[in-house]
Scaffold this motif. Structure first.
Motif, mmCIF file in Angstrom:
data_model
loop_
_atom_site.group_PDB
_atom_site.id
_atom_site.type_symbol
_atom_site.label_atom_id
_atom_site.label_comp_id
_atom_site.label_asym_id
_atom_site.label_seq_id
_atom_site.Cartn_x
_atom_site.Cartn_y
_atom_site.Cartn_z
ATOM 1 N N ARG A 483 41.064 45.974 37.905
ATOM 2 C CA ARG A 483 40.577 45.212 36.750
ATOM 3 C C ARG A 483 40.885 45.947 35.448
ATOM 4 N NH1 ARG A 483 36.867 41.394 34.968
ATOM 5 N NH2 ARG A 483 35.604 42.015 33.174
ATOM 6 N N ALA A 484 40.699 47.275 35.467
ATOM 7 C CA ALA A 484 40.989 48.064 34.268
ATOM 8 C C ALA A 484 42.472 47.977 33.908
ATOM 9 C CB ALA A 484 40.573 49.518 34.488
ATOM 10 N N GLN A 485 43.341 47.959 34.933
ATOM 11 C CA GLN A 485 44.772 47.828 34.672
ATOM 12 C C GLN A 485 45.097 46.485 34.022
ATOM 13 O OE1 GLN A 485 46.672 48.550 38.488
ATOM 14 N NE2 GLN A 485 47.212 50.614 37.847
ATOM 15 N N TYR A 486 44.543 45.423 34.585
ATOM 16 C CA TYR A 486 44.782 44.101 34.000
ATOM 17 C C TYR A 486 44.219 44.017 32.585
ATOM 18 C CZ TYR A 486 46.519 42.056 38.337
ATOM 19 O OH TYR A 486 47.276 41.755 39.435
ATOM 20 N N ALA A 487 43.041 44.619 32.369
ATOM 21 C CA ALA A 487 42.433 44.590 31.039
ATOM 22 C C ALA A 487 43.295 45.355 30.038
ATOM 23 C CB ALA A 487 41.020 45.174 31.094
ATOM 24 N N GLU A 488 43.846 46.492 30.462
ATOM 25 C CA GLU A 488 44.701 47.268 29.571
ATOM 26 C C GLU A 488 45.975 46.492 29.239
ATOM 27 O OE1 GLU A 488 46.205 50.220 27.148
ATOM 28 O OE2 GLU A 488 44.175 49.862 27.899
ATOM 29 N N LEU A 489 46.552 45.828 30.253
ATOM 30 C CA LEU A 489 47.741 45.014 30.004
ATOM 31 C C LEU A 489 47.418 43.882 29.029
ATOM 32 C CD1 LEU A 489 50.618 44.037 30.528
ATOM 33 C CD2 LEU A 489 49.782 42.906 32.605
ATOM 34 N N GLY A 490 46.306 43.183 29.269
ATOM 35 C CA GLY A 490 45.914 42.098 28.385
ATOM 36 C C GLY A 490 45.669 42.573 26.969
ATOM 37 N N HIS A 491 45.051 43.767 26.845
ATOM 38 C CA HIS A 491 44.786 44.348 25.519
ATOM 39 C C HIS A 491 46.095 44.559 24.751
ATOM 40 C CE1 HIS A 491 42.431 47.651 23.127
ATOM 41 N NE2 HIS A 491 42.904 46.686 22.366
ATOM 42 N N ARG A 492 47.088 45.127 25.428
ATOM 43 C CA ARG A 492 48.371 45.401 24.766
ATOM 44 C C ARG A 492 49.081 44.103 24.381
ATOM 45 N NH1 ARG A 492 51.041 50.640 27.829
ATOM 46 N NH2 ARG A 492 49.122 51.853 28.030
ATOM 47 N N ARG A 496 49.914 43.123 20.479
ATOM 48 C CA ARG A 496 51.296 42.961 20.037
ATOM 49 C C ARG A 496 51.560 41.552 19.519
ATOM 50 N NH1 ARG A 496 50.760 47.215 22.652
ATOM 51 N NH2 ARG A 496 52.258 48.936 22.622
ATOM 52 N N LEU A 497 50.887 40.575 20.093
ATOM 53 C CA LEU A 497 51.023 39.230 19.563
ATOM 54 C C LEU A 497 50.428 39.139 18.159
ATOM 55 C CD1 LEU A 497 51.951 36.356 19.936
ATOM 56 C CD2 LEU A 497 49.806 35.842 21.121
ATOM 57 N N CYS A 498 49.298 39.837 17.957
ATOM 58 C CA CYS A 498 48.706 39.883 16.613
ATOM 59 C C CYS A 498 49.660 40.548 15.628
ATOM 60 C CB CYS A 498 47.366 40.622 16.646
ATOM 61 S SG CYS A 498 46.005 39.675 17.354
ATOM 62 N N GLN A 499 50.340 41.622 16.063
ATOM 63 C CA GLN A 499 51.286 42.304 15.188
ATOM 64 C C GLN A 499 52.426 41.369 14.791
ATOM 65 O OE1 GLN A 499 52.640 45.887 17.086
ATOM 66 N NE2 GLN A 499 50.558 46.726 17.282
ATOM 67 N N ARG A 500 52.974 40.631 15.777
ATOM 68 C CA ARG A 500 54.081 39.727 15.470
ATOM 69 C C ARG A 500 53.633 38.579 14.566
ATOM 70 N NH1 ARG A 500 55.503 40.663 20.986
ATOM 71 N NH2 ARG A 500 54.562 38.690 21.635
ATOM 72 N N ALA A 501 52.367 38.154 14.735
ATOM 73 C CA ALA A 501 51.840 37.057 13.909
ATOM 74 C C ALA A 501 51.312 37.559 12.568
ATOM 75 C CB ALA A 501 50.730 36.333 14.663
ATOM 76 N N LYS A 502 51.415 38.913 12.351
ATOM 77 C CA LYS A 502 50.925 39.522 11.123
ATOM 78 C C LYS A 502 49.443 39.217 10.892
ATOM 79 C CE LYS A 502 55.390 39.783 8.754
ATOM 80 N NZ LYS A 502 56.153 39.626 10.004
ATOM 81 N N ARG A 503 48.681 39.328 11.996
ATOM 82 C CA ARG A 503 47.230 39.172 11.931
ATOM 83 C C ARG A 503 46.593 40.477 12.388
ATOM 84 N NH1 ARG A 503 45.928 33.598 11.184
ATOM 85 N NH2 ARG A 503 47.932 32.645 10.678
ATOM 86 N N VAL A 529 43.788 37.675 30.440
ATOM 87 C CA VAL A 529 45.141 37.648 29.878
ATOM 88 C C VAL A 529 46.091 38.435 30.781
ATOM 89 C CG1 VAL A 529 46.597 38.340 27.934
ATOM 90 C CG2 VAL A 529 44.344 37.327 27.510
ATOM 91 N N GLY A 530 45.647 39.608 31.233
ATOM 92 C CA GLY A 530 46.486 40.430 32.096
ATOM 93 C C GLY A 530 46.830 39.753 33.403
ATOM 94 N N ARG A 531 45.914 38.913 33.902
ATOM 95 C CA ARG A 531 46.173 38.182 35.148
ATOM 96 C C ARG A 531 46.898 36.855 34.899
ATOM 97 N NH1 ARG A 531 40.676 39.740 36.414
ATOM 98 N NH2 ARG A 531 40.658 41.312 38.070
ATOM 99 N N SER A 532 47.201 36.566 33.667
ATOM 100 C CA SER A 532 47.835 35.295 33.289
ATOM 101 C C SER A 532 46.920 34.107 33.513
ATOM 102 C CB SER A 532 49.146 35.089 34.064
ATOM 103 O OG SER A 532 50.082 36.073 33.722
ATOM 104 N N GLU A 533 45.629 34.343 33.534
ATOM 105 C CA GLU A 533 44.665 33.247 33.645
ATOM 106 C C GLU A 533 44.342 32.670 32.270
ATOM 107 O OE1 GLU A 533 41.438 35.253 35.451
ATOM 108 O OE2 GLU A 533 42.362 35.367 37.443
ATOM 109 N N LEU A 534 44.647 33.416 31.220
ATOM 110 C CA LEU A 534 44.365 33.005 29.851
ATOM 111 C C LEU A 534 45.562 33.404 28.993
ATOM 112 C CD1 LEU A 534 42.142 31.910 27.885
ATOM 113 C CD2 LEU A 534 41.390 34.284 27.601
ATOM 114 N N LYS A 535 46.052 32.487 28.170
ATOM 115 C CA LYS A 535 47.211 32.779 27.339
ATOM 116 C C LYS A 535 46.807 33.636 26.143
ATOM 117 C CE LYS A 535 49.995 29.391 26.439
ATOM 118 N NZ LYS A 535 50.486 28.062 26.019
ATOM 119 N N ALA A 536 47.651 34.605 25.812
ATOM 120 C CA ALA A 536 47.372 35.470 24.664
ATOM 121 C C ALA A 536 47.308 34.649 23.379
ATOM 122 C CB ALA A 536 48.440 36.555 24.554
#
Length: 732
Positions: A483-492, A496-503, A529-536
């Motif tokens: 779970r921690a691995q998936y959470a870390e992946l989802g966090h990143r 990064r999506l926020c960075q690209r969206a300049k938010r 998000v990390g499990r692809s159950e929720l879109k970033a």
């Protein structure tokens, strides 16, 4: 069928202060409630609760327990309700009967799940009041005695449940006579041929050696009396199931068994136990390795006795148990040997917590089992915990730890404390460094070596441990790590999506958006998000409602060997894996759920892309992999990733790759290929070989290498070998 007055007389013999009116009232109520109900045998159903009550009178139990036995099936099988029982007999008895009632209308898909949930309910009731256990065991014993009237399939299922759960549970509570009868009754059903053969052989031996048994009893009694020790010595034949189990465990034939008979010497005091032992050992030779002192070191179920085996009269092995009358009563009746019906001792369960290690152990075990397991795991862990063959080990400070047979230092670590198990990295057994999977034996001193912080637990641990506590803790730790691995992946991904969206991303902003995402915590969002159950993009939109997602589609760029991203009408190509916001990939032993392309892998030096797979994390592909074509219309699954491999000269990390080699078909060619790989410090993980023609063989080799340079060197040296016609990398 036992009459009303006969039941009262049985109770009055050991409890003159019995409440006769209560017993009579329960007898009449249960008989009327069950009415015309019949058992499979054709007997009135009421005969069953009556026999259960009779078994409990042999254990000398209190009035409430006898009444609960009479009523134990009323809520489940008649129109009676818990409210009725409380009103007529009081809430104490009502609570006992409720604890013995199976759950109804379970919405579970498997029989095992239903069995587990009913067992969980029973064990929780036992933890509150031990009398529930005593009634349940008596109930199961009578059902096993009358099992012959059931259909064959049901007989087998009930016998398996009995030998897996109820017989070990009786053993754990020290009720050895009941355990032995439950085991033999189950053995008769599950292995009828073996039961018949072993019983017949035991009868033959009994007829042949009847005079020898009497002679050993007389000689032992006389020897002890000659030293002033008054003892009652009796010989007994072992039960069929225990004989069969020993033959199975040690791979012995019946003729090789030397301890089919056991003898018991009952003496007055603990001092007499050791005096008797001295007499026996100075009279007859001791069999090495067959001495156990459970008086100074009692078993976890309160069992106390001295066990020894000597070469006795006529050069026969004599297996002898020496104990006091009190020890013998506890050995036979276990927790039921405690005077539960005495006044002014508090509730029976409170009394047993003070007096019985077995019941205290059971309550602790139930607390551990009842938390955080699905029904099937609960059933599995319960069976593991009830396994009654034990070894006794010591910590360096002298603390005694009881473990099941085949236990390992991992089990020992978790028995000390869950945190010790989670941080275990090594151990010493009897002062010497040993593997954590070493099988422990009686008397071993075990020291656990731990890491400072949490340790990544090998998945293999779960299959080697012998205790339910260890297995449950390992599963919890591994689930938390995943779970921690998936959470870390989802966090990143979200950052990064926020960075690209300049938010701007912030935990406070996301915390305020939790209700819109229907998640309880930030970690839940990231794990989804990390499990692809929720879109970033949905997460960013929940934080910033005005965010608009740029819809992108992946398109190939064959002439360049990599893929690009098309946004809107213009086509913009970028090299994956080199952007500042690319997710760094360290390998499979990282804090992200990462795996590599199944048909060829990827190595540092390759340009790579990541493909999100729901429930599995990121799969890393080389950019030239033809497998990426199938994801062309799924741009939402593409991740920009880059290598971030630490260089550790002492322990460099390897990565998977695949090569195809065509070699000349001659003796030693495979050895030469393997030698090239070994000389270059490559590791062969798998190899498939086929004959393409009479002169050539095709090899597909899965390798582990450090990087692209390392892989290229191996391929070059293979091509230089005269026996190699072709050598190429395979990218799947």
């Amino acid at each position: 069928m036992m009459r009303q007055y006969e039941l009262v007389d049985r109770v009055r013999k050991y409890n003159p202060n019995t409440d006769e009116d209560l017993l009579n009232q329960a007898y009449v109520y249960a008989m009327k409630a069950h009415g015309e109900q019949k058992r499979a045998s054709g007997d009135p159903y009421f005969s069953h609760p009556l026999e259960v009550a009779a078994i409990l009178t042999d254990l000398k139990l209190d009035d409430s327990t006898i009444v609960a036995a009479l009523l134990h099936d009323t809520i489940e099988d008649t129109d009676a309700t818990r409210t009725d029982i409380d009103r007529i007999f009081g809430p104490d008895i009502g609570h006992l009967v409720e604890g013995l009632t199976k759950l109804k209308k379970l919405e579970l898909v498997s029989r095992e799940a239903k069995q587990a949930e009913n067992l969980r309910k029973l064990l929780l009731a036992i933890a509150e009041d031990v009398r529930v256990l005593l009634v349940k065991l008596a109930d199961r014993l009578h059902n096993m005695r009358t099992l012959g009237y059931m259909p064959a399939e049901k007989r087998k299922r009930i016998a398996e449940e009995t030998i897996d759960i109820y017989a070990p549970l009786a053993a754990r509570m020290g009720m050895h006579e009941m355990r032995s009868e439950l085991e033999d009754l189950s053995f008769r059903v599950l292995h009828p041929d073996a039961f018949q053969v072993i019983s017949a052989r035991l009868d033959q031996v009994a007829a042949k050696n009847s005079d020898l048994i009497a002679e050993i009893e007389q000689q032992l009694t006389a020897k002890l009396a000659g030293r002033g020790i008054e003892a009652s010595v009796t010989g007994r034949r072992k039960h069929a199931y225990s004989v069969w189990r020993k033959m199975e465990r040690k791979a012995l034939g019946f003729e090789q068994l030397s301890d089919i008979y056991g003898f018991r010497a009952i003496v007055a005091t603990v001092a007499d136990c050791y005096a008797a032992l001295g007499v026996v050992h100075t009279t007859w030779p001791l069999v090495p390795g067959r001495f156990k002192d459970y008086v100074s070191t009692p078993k976890q179920n309160d069992y106390r006795s001295i066990h020894t085996t000597v070469i006795g009269p006529r050069n026969q092995r004599v297996e002898l148990q020496i104990r006091t009358h009190e020890m013998d009563e506890i050995a036979e009746y276990g927790i039921a040997a405690h005077a539960l019906y005495k006044d002014d001792l508090g509730s029976p369960s409170e009394t047993l917590v003070r007096e019985s290690n077995a019941y205290a152990w059971l309550r602790r075990t139930i607390e551990l089992l009842a938390v955080g397991s699905n029904p099937e795991e609960f059933l599995e862990h319960t069976k593991l915990e009830l396994f009654h063959d034990q070894v006794f080990c010591f910590s360096p400070k002298g603390k005694l730890i009881a473990l099941p047979r085949n236990a390992t230092p991992i089990d020992f670590a978790y028995a000390v404390h869950t945190d010790i198990g989670n941080r275990a990295v090594g151990c010493k057994v009897n002062g010497k460094i040993a593997p954590l999977i070493t099988e422990l034996h009686n008397g071993d001193e075990v020291e656990i070596l731990t890491a400072r912080g949490p340790n990544a637990l090998p998945m293999a641990w779960e299959s080697v441990v012998a205790t339910g506590k260890a297995r449950a803790a390992i599963r919890r730790a591994n689930r938390a790590a995943v779970r921690a691995q998936y959470a870390e992946l989802g966090h990143r991904i979200v950052e990064r999506l926020c960075q690209r969206a300049k938010r701007e991303y912030s935990d406070e902003k996301l915390n305020g958006a939790l209700p819109r995402l229907a998640r309880a915590s930030i970690e839940d969002v990231f794990a989804s998000v990390g499990r692809s159950e929720l879109k970033a993009s949905d997460v960013v939109r929940a934080m910033y409602p005005d965010y608009k997602e740029e819809r992108a589609t992946a398109v190939p760029k064959p002439e360049k060997g990599w893929f690009g991203l098309k946004t809107g009408k213009a086509v913009k190509f970028k090299v994956p894996g080199v952007g500042d916001d690319a997710i760094p990939i360290r390998g499979i032993n990282s804090d992200l759920p990462v795996r590599f392309a199944p048909n060829g892998g990827a190595v540092p030096g390759d340009r790579i892309v990541g493909i999100m797979t729901p429930g599995e994390g990121i799969t890393i592909y080389p950019i030239q992999s033809p497998a990426l074509v199938e994801f062309e219309e799924m741009p939402e699954r593409w991740l920009d990733v880059r290598w971030d491999v630490d260089v550790d000269e002492s322990n460099p990390q390897r990565f998977p790759a695949r090569i195809a080699v065509q070699s000349v078909n001659e003796p030693g060619s495979l050895a030469q290929v393997a030698q090239v790989i070994a000389d270059n410090d490559g590791n062969i993980d798998n190899l498939k070989m086929s004959r393409s023609s009479p002169d050539f063989s095709d090899l597909v080799i899965d390798l582990e290498v450090y990087d692209l340079k390392h892989l290229t060197a191996i391929i070059s040296q293979l091509r230089a070998k005269p026996i190699v016609a072709k050598a190429d990398r395979v990218v799947g």
